[in-house]
Design a protein around this motif. Sequence first.
Motif, PDB file in Angstrom:
ATOM      1  N   ARG A 163     -19.492  23.450 -16.898  1.00  0.00           N
ATOM      2  CA  ARG A 163     -20.370  23.231 -15.742  1.00  0.00           C
ATOM      3  C   ARG A 163     -20.826  24.600 -15.240  1.00  0.00           C
ATOM      4  O   ARG A 163     -19.987  25.436 -14.889  1.00  0.00           O
ATOM      5  CB  ARG A 163     -19.635  22.493 -14.611  1.00  0.00           C
ATOM      6  N   SER A 164     -22.123  24.824 -15.185  1.00  0.00           N
ATOM      7  CA  SER A 164     -22.674  26.107 -14.747  1.00  0.00           C
ATOM      8  C   SER A 164     -23.271  25.972 -13.349  1.00  0.00           C
ATOM      9  O   SER A 164     -23.640  24.884 -12.914  1.00  0.00           O
ATOM     10  CB  SER A 164     -23.753  26.584 -15.727  1.00  0.00           C
ATOM     11  N   ALA A 165     -23.384  27.129 -12.669  1.00  0.00           N
ATOM     12  CA  ALA A 165     -23.988  27.195 -11.331  1.00  0.00           C
ATOM     13  C   ALA A 165     -23.365  26.147 -10.409  1.00  0.00           C
ATOM     14  O   ALA A 165     -24.052  25.391  -9.727  1.00  0.00           O
ATOM     15  CB  ALA A 165     -25.499  27.004 -11.423  1.00  0.00           C
ATOM     16  N   VAL A 213     -19.070  21.106  -4.119  1.00  0.00           N
ATOM     17  CA  VAL A 213     -19.183  19.667  -4.391  1.00  0.00           C
ATOM     18  C   VAL A 213     -19.166  19.400  -5.889  1.00  0.00           C
ATOM     19  O   VAL A 213     -18.535  18.446  -6.357  1.00  0.00           O
ATOM     20  CB  VAL A 213     -20.467  19.099  -3.748  1.00  0.00           C
ATOM     21  N   ASP A 214     -19.859  20.250  -6.666  1.00  0.00           N
ATOM     22  CA  ASP A 214     -19.852  20.082  -8.128  1.00  0.00           C
ATOM     23  C   ASP A 214     -18.440  20.191  -8.692  1.00  0.00           C
ATOM     24  O   ASP A 214     -18.029  19.396  -9.551  1.00  0.00           O
ATOM     25  CB  ASP A 214     -20.728  21.143  -8.798  1.00  0.00           C
ATOM     26  N   LEU A 215     -17.687  21.183  -8.209  1.00  0.00           N
ATOM     27  CA  LEU A 215     -16.321  21.385  -8.681  1.00  0.00           C
ATOM     28  C   LEU A 215     -15.437  20.210  -8.287  1.00  0.00           C
ATOM     29  O   LEU A 215     -14.666  19.689  -9.103  1.00  0.00           O
ATOM     30  CB  LEU A 215     -15.761  22.689  -8.109  1.00  0.00           C
ATOM     31  N   SER A 216     -15.563  19.795  -7.039  1.00  0.00           N
ATOM     32  CA  SER A 216     -14.754  18.678  -6.565  1.00  0.00           C
ATOM     33  C   SER A 216     -15.060  17.408  -7.348  1.00  0.00           C
ATOM     34  O   SER A 216     -14.156  16.661  -7.737  1.00  0.00           O
ATOM     35  CB  SER A 216     -15.014  18.464  -5.072  1.00  0.00           C
ATOM     36  N   ILE A 238      -5.740  18.585 -25.009  1.00  0.00           N
ATOM     37  CA  ILE A 238      -5.949  19.534 -23.914  1.00  0.00           C
ATOM     38  C   ILE A 238      -7.406  19.475 -23.519  1.00  0.00           C
ATOM     39  O   ILE A 238      -8.300  19.666 -24.346  1.00  0.00           O
ATOM     40  CB  ILE A 238      -5.572  20.971 -24.337  1.00  0.00           C
ATOM     41  N   ARG A 239      -7.646  19.222 -22.259  1.00  0.00           N
ATOM     42  CA  ARG A 239      -9.013  19.171 -21.737  1.00  0.00           C
ATOM     43  C   ARG A 239      -9.231  20.368 -20.833  1.00  0.00           C
ATOM     44  O   ARG A 239      -8.484  20.589 -19.880  1.00  0.00           O
ATOM     45  CB  ARG A 239      -9.260  17.866 -20.980  1.00  0.00           C
ATOM     46  N   ILE A 240     -10.262  21.125 -21.145  1.00  0.00           N
ATOM     47  CA  ILE A 240     -10.579  22.342 -20.405  1.00  0.00           C
ATOM     48  C   ILE A 240     -11.870  22.126 -19.625  1.00  0.00           C
ATOM     49  O   ILE A 240     -12.872  21.697 -20.188  1.00  0.00           O
ATOM     50  CB  ILE A 240     -10.756  23.541 -21.366  1.00  0.00           C
ATOM     51  N   LEU A 241     -11.841  22.447 -18.353  1.00  0.00           N
ATOM     52  CA  LEU A 241     -13.049  22.449 -17.529  1.00  0.00           C
ATOM     53  C   LEU A 241     -13.414  23.910 -17.252  1.00  0.00           C
ATOM     54  O   LEU A 241     -12.681  24.617 -16.562  1.00  0.00           O
ATOM     55  CB  LEU A 241     -12.822  21.703 -16.218  1.00  0.00           C
TER      56      LEU A 241
END
Length: 465
Positions: free
Chosen positions: A327-329, A333-336, A285-288
């Motif tokens: 991933r912070s802040a 684009v970062d999410l995509s 399981i990979r969690i983002l």
Amino acid sequence: MPASNDLDDLRALTSPLVVYVGSELTRAAGLPTRRELAGLLLEEASERVSDRRHRELAELIERADLRDAFTELERDLTRARFGLVVERALRVDGVELPPLARAIANLGSRLGGVVTPNLDRLLERTLQGKFVVHTRPTMNLLHRQGWLLKLHGTLPDHATWVFTREQHARVALRDPVYHEVMRAMFLAKPVLFVGTTLDDPIFDAVVDRARGLADGAPPRHWALVDRAELTPGGRSKLDEAGIAAITCDGSDERVELLSSLSPAPAGRSLPLPREATRQASRGRIRILFVSANPPDMEGLALDREQRVVREAVTRARHRDRIELEVRSAVSFVDLSRALLEGEFDILHFAGHGAPKGLMLDEGSRWLPPAELVALLDEYAHPRGPLRCVLLNSCWSTAVNQLNPRVPTFISMHGPLDDRAALAFAEGFYDGVGAGRSFDEAYREGERRARHAVPGAPFEAHLSER
């Protein structure tokens, strides 16, 4: 099939493998190897150069190191003609995937990443587009799964090719990240070498690199090697590099041995029951975990929420199956980009929400629900890997009302107290870590949240599709 302690160790391995695939895969598909490719380029050059020059080029091709040969052939043919010949020779349209390719694909959940010097696109076809292709390594790669690193480039992009001496120098001298990533990979990941021969100069260079890192440590990597070509000296060299040689008699036995490592019977597709899309306990399981708290907004306990999730994963009974990437802040684009580069089962968002959308780290701009749903649908199971989304923010049911395709979608209605958000996250990931389904984990999170803020408004929503 051979039996050995080294093979038993490989079969007992629980962490995902990095598989290095050499030029034998190319040969098995009927495509030219690098040396054969140099011969085709020489044929193309025969009408353009003198007989003396032709003999000089032929002598260069006979050498173990082909860099000088490719350098001179490109110079004589021009870069455009050189590229055209290579593209024609390595096209895989209509080429049947060899048994070795199918055995690699059947490794399934045991396959964390793939490394290859091969320029052709056989592995892209083998992995059916499920692995993200990289031509330039990054350190983040080693914290992910589902990647294909092409050390010498990929066929459609000529700028990534590594043939000539100048191109090799670019990798060796101008791109120090390459060496750092390879070093970190050999130190931190178990690597299985397949489809290569001991006299392959590219493989030999990789072994020399590993040899410098092993420092007398016991073997932690493996290589499937043809018994006929393994000399005592060759075995000693592999041992010194921390690579255990597992011998096999020919390509058929190599494929059989590789297939025996598959988590399911080789050549058989894994059945996926309807409930499997909501099951949190099968496989890795990979969690983002993504968060955003712009400075002009009211502060939220996002660092605490991240810590709560990390601690839940750390103490989980199935923690060896769970990977957490933070991933912070984040901006849109970062999410995509994160979803594009990695294959995640769970996406967790922590931050501000309102009926008009979510607040990412993009000033005062809200991300509209429709825009977020369009992004999530791109990666939703079964087309993509995303099986569960948790929007741990106020008013996030506005996103759920647009019926995203993600099989399990958890959102919050109305305002959300920080204490309830933390308690819900802790309970949910305790459930996931215990191997429970997403809906069971949801119920555990809901119980924790109501206990944390008795009498306070708290309304979580679970949608399953």
